[in-house]
Design a protein around this motif. Structure first.
Motif, PDB file in Angstrom:
ATOM      1  N   TYR A  40      -3.920  14.872   1.867  1.00 38.01           N
ATOM      2  CA  TYR A  40      -3.171  15.435   0.747  1.00 38.01           C
ATOM      3  C   TYR A  40      -2.039  14.495   0.371  1.00 38.01           C
ATOM      4  O   TYR A  40      -1.338  13.962   1.235  1.00 38.01           O
ATOM      5  N   TYR A  41      -1.905  14.310  -0.962  1.00 37.91           N
ATOM      6  CA  TYR A  41      -0.823  13.497  -1.496  1.00 37.91           C
ATOM      7  C   TYR A  41      -0.195  14.267  -2.654  1.00 37.91           C
ATOM      8  O   TYR A  41      -0.776  15.236  -3.181  1.00 37.91           O
ATOM      9  N   TYR A  42       0.996  13.796  -3.044  1.00 36.82           N
ATOM     10  CA  TYR A  42       1.719  14.468  -4.118  1.00 36.82           C
ATOM     11  C   TYR A  42       2.039  13.442  -5.209  1.00 36.82           C
ATOM     12  O   TYR A  42       2.326  12.282  -4.933  1.00 36.82           O
ATOM     13  N   ILE A  43       1.964  13.931  -6.439  1.00 34.17           N
ATOM     14  CA  ILE A  43       2.232  13.075  -7.604  1.00 34.17           C
ATOM     15  C   ILE A  43       3.199  13.813  -8.509  1.00 34.17           C
ATOM     16  O   ILE A  43       3.069  15.037  -8.723  1.00 34.17           O
ATOM     17  N   GLU A  44       4.165  13.105  -9.053  1.00 36.17           N
ATOM     18  CA  GLU A  44       5.138  13.703  -9.965  1.00 36.17           C
ATOM     19  C   GLU A  44       4.893  13.191 -11.386  1.00 36.17           C
ATOM     20  O   GLU A  44       4.754  11.975 -11.599  1.00 36.17           O
ATOM     21  N   TYR A  45       4.821  14.146 -12.325  1.00 33.40           N
ATOM     22  CA  TYR A  45       4.594  13.838 -13.738  1.00 33.40           C
ATOM     23  C   TYR A  45       5.686  14.479 -14.576  1.00 33.40           C
ATOM     24  O   TYR A  45       6.279  15.502 -14.207  1.00 33.40           O
ATOM     25  N   LYS A  46       5.927  13.862 -15.741  1.00 34.80           N
ATOM     26  CA  LYS A  46       6.850  14.450 -16.720  1.00 34.80           C
ATOM     27  C   LYS A  46       6.130  15.456 -17.613  1.00 34.80           C
ATOM     28  O   LYS A  46       6.744  16.394 -18.108  1.00 34.80           O
ATOM     29  N   ASN A  47       4.863  15.247 -17.788  1.00 29.11           N
ATOM     30  CA  ASN A  47       4.074  16.134 -18.662  1.00 29.11           C
ATOM     31  C   ASN A  47       2.678  16.246 -18.065  1.00 29.11           C
ATOM     32  O   ASN A  47       2.043  15.248 -17.746  1.00 29.11           O
ATOM     33  N   THR A  79      10.319  17.727 -13.993  1.00 28.84           N
ATOM     34  CA  THR A  79       9.284  17.079 -13.183  1.00 28.84           C
ATOM     35  C   THR A  79       8.316  18.129 -12.658  1.00 28.84           C
ATOM     36  O   THR A  79       8.730  19.195 -12.194  1.00 28.84           O
ATOM     37  N   VAL A  80       7.033  17.816 -12.739  1.00 33.87           N
ATOM     38  CA  VAL A  80       5.982  18.685 -12.245  1.00 33.87           C
ATOM     39  C   VAL A  80       5.306  17.969 -11.072  1.00 33.87           C
ATOM     40  O   VAL A  80       4.910  16.806 -11.186  1.00 33.87           O
ATOM     41  N   THR A  81       5.177  18.673  -9.950  1.00 36.07           N
ATOM     42  CA  THR A  81       4.546  18.107  -8.756  1.00 36.07           C
ATOM     43  C   THR A  81       3.096  18.561  -8.682  1.00 36.07           C
ATOM     44  O   THR A  81       2.806  19.756  -8.780  1.00 36.07           O
ATOM     45  N   SER A  96       0.451   1.986  -5.550  1.00 38.50           N
ATOM     46  CA  SER A  96      -0.652   2.446  -6.409  1.00 38.50           C
ATOM     47  C   SER A  96      -0.134   3.493  -7.388  1.00 38.50           C
ATOM     48  O   SER A  96       0.832   4.216  -7.112  1.00 38.50           O
ATOM     49  N   LYS A  97      -0.790   3.564  -8.556  1.00 33.92           N
ATOM     50  CA  LYS A  97      -0.361   4.481  -9.614  1.00 33.92           C
ATOM     51  C   LYS A  97      -1.450   5.505  -9.902  1.00 33.92           C
ATOM     52  O   LYS A  97      -2.641   5.166  -9.899  1.00 33.92           O
ATOM     53  N   ALA A  98      -1.019   6.742 -10.145  1.00 35.36           N
ATOM     54  CA  ALA A  98      -1.923   7.814 -10.562  1.00 35.36           C
ATOM     55  C   ALA A  98      -1.645   8.092 -12.037  1.00 35.36           C
ATOM     56  O   ALA A  98      -0.647   8.743 -12.373  1.00 35.36           O
ATOM     57  N   VAL A  99      -2.516   7.581 -12.914  1.00 33.40           N
ATOM     58  CA  VAL A  99      -2.300   7.667 -14.368  1.00 33.40           C
ATOM     59  C   VAL A  99      -3.033   8.889 -14.895  1.00 33.40           C
ATOM     60  O   VAL A  99      -4.245   9.045 -14.668  1.00 33.40           O
ATOM     61  N   LEU A 100      -2.301   9.759 -15.589  1.00 35.90           N
ATOM     62  CA  LEU A 100      -2.882  10.973 -16.176  1.00 35.90           C
ATOM     63  C   LEU A 100      -3.428  10.641 -17.561  1.00 35.90           C
ATOM     64  O   LEU A 100      -2.679  10.261 -18.465  1.00 35.90           O
ATOM     65  N   LEU A 101      -4.736  10.775 -17.721  1.00 32.50           N
ATOM     66  CA  LEU A 101      -5.400  10.467 -18.981  1.00 32.50           C
ATOM     67  C   LEU A 101      -5.834  11.753 -19.656  1.00 32.50           C
ATOM     68  O   LEU A 101      -6.375  12.655 -18.996  1.00 32.50           O
ATOM     69  N   ILE A 129       3.122   7.293  -7.222  1.00 37.97           N
ATOM     70  CA  ILE A 129       3.726   7.045  -8.534  1.00 37.97           C
ATOM     71  C   ILE A 129       2.822   7.653  -9.612  1.00 37.97           C
ATOM     72  O   ILE A 129       1.618   7.363  -9.681  1.00 37.97           O
ATOM     73  N   GLY A 130       3.394   8.498 -10.444  1.00 39.35           N
ATOM     74  CA  GLY A 130       2.637   9.133 -11.519  1.00 39.35           C
ATOM     75  C   GLY A 130       3.065   8.620 -12.884  1.00 39.35           C
ATOM     76  O   GLY A 130       4.260   8.454 -13.150  1.00 39.35           O
ATOM     77  N   GLU A 131       2.107   8.350 -13.731  1.00 43.67           N
ATOM     78  CA  GLU A 131       2.374   7.893 -15.096  1.00 43.67           C
ATOM     79  C   GLU A 131       1.488   8.661 -16.066  1.00 43.67           C
ATOM     80  O   GLU A 131       0.371   9.059 -15.717  1.00 43.67           O
ATOM     81  N   ASN A 132       2.019   8.863 -17.276  1.00 45.89           N
ATOM     82  CA  ASN A 132       1.252   9.494 -18.347  1.00 45.89           C
ATOM     83  C   ASN A 132       0.750   8.416 -19.300  1.00 45.89           C
ATOM     84  O   ASN A 132       1.551   7.657 -19.864  1.00 45.89           O
TER      85      ASN A 132
END
Length: 298
Positions: A40-47, A79-81, A96-101, A129-132
């Protein structure tokens, strides 16, 4: 001795097994394999628009995990986790980056972009690291719509000009003239086809006959001229041969002159004597002229 599996116990066991099967079924429908170990990992996003539980996590288009839970981080407003479960065999490099598409239809996926330039890795439970990624609709709204707004007045002017041209009576007249010209061209084409099919073949046949006759006449003319020329040449050659024969024959004067050397020498001596005589006559005229043309003097 009391029975171990009483009716109540059997009912309780049945309810418990049903609950376990229900949980496993629900998780299975979500795409979660409870029998497969995960980290399990956690990612933070703005949207997180479009993101839901069970949204797939992909690496180069291959599914390696799922979204397990989405919670709002009240300790960090805005911030949304997102909690994701990844295959326990997957090592996530640091950075590494988790990009929300989000696609055009609003369907979201998480694209995990691994950092291939480090040799350290995240541990289970770390925050990635989370990116939109730029939203397609948002990009259209941000980039295309302002340009479209600027172009609308120009488009309106163009449409007005087109409407003016379309409603102009001259255009209608031009179209009618074009239709008339087209009809005339069609009529002319039919007439030309008729002429080509009826009149041209006989004309071509006549031209062929005329050409053939001219060719035959030319052949005959060439043959006649050639025969005439050959006959003339033969006659000339015959005459030359006769003259040559006479020159070679000693029975005539020219033959003797050309072939008798004694006669030639005699003529040559005579000519020489005559020449000497004329010279002496010119030098000594009294020696030869001793009489008067008008009579002898008394």
């Amino acid at each position: 001795m009391k029975k171990l599996f009483t009716k109540e116990v059997k009912i309780a066991l049945a309810v418990l097994v049903s609950a376990v099967i229900l949980v496993i079924g629900i998780e299975y429908l979500k795409g979660v394999n409870l029998m497969k170990p995960t980290n399990y990992y956690y990612i933070e996003y703005k949207n997180v628009t479009g993101l839901t539980v069970s949204t797939p996590v992909l690496i180069d288009g291959f599914k390696v995990g799922l979204v397990r839970e989405i919670t709002y981080n009240y300790d960090k407003p805005g911030t949304v986790t997102v909690e994701v479960s990844l295959d326990n065999q997957l090592k996530v490099p640091s950075g590494s980056k988790a990009v929300l598409l989000v696609d055009f239809l609003g369907t979201a996926t998480i694209d995990l972009q691994l950092n291939k330039y480090v040799s350290t890795y995240h541990s289970a439970g770390d925050v990635l690291i989370g990116e939109n990624a730029p939203d397609m609709l948002g990009s259209i709204q941000k980039n295309v719509l302002p340009q479209l707004e600027v172009m609308l007045p120009k488009i309106d002017t163009i449409l007005t000009g087109i409407q003016t041209i379309v409603t102009n009576p001259a255009l209608t007249e031009s179209l009618e003239n074009l239709n008339r010209i087209t009809a005339e061209l069609e009529t002319s084409s039919k007439r030309l086809n008729s002429v080509m099919s009826k009149d041209i073949p006989p004309i071509l046949a006549n031209v062929t006959d005329i050409t053939k006759n001219v060719s035959e006449f030319s052949s005959q003319l060439n043959e006649l001229e050639l025969k005439k020329t050959v006959a003339t040449a033969d006659s000339t050659l015959s005459g030359l041969k006769g003259i040559t024969d006479k020159l070679n024959d000693k029975d005539n004067t020219l033959g003797l002159l050309l072939n008798d050397k004694q006669l030639y020498d005699g003529l040559l001596n005579t000519v020489g004597s005559a020449d000497s005589l004329l010279i002496d006559l010119r030098l000594n005229p009294k020696r030869y002229v001793h009489f008067s043309l008008f009579g002898r003097k008394k």
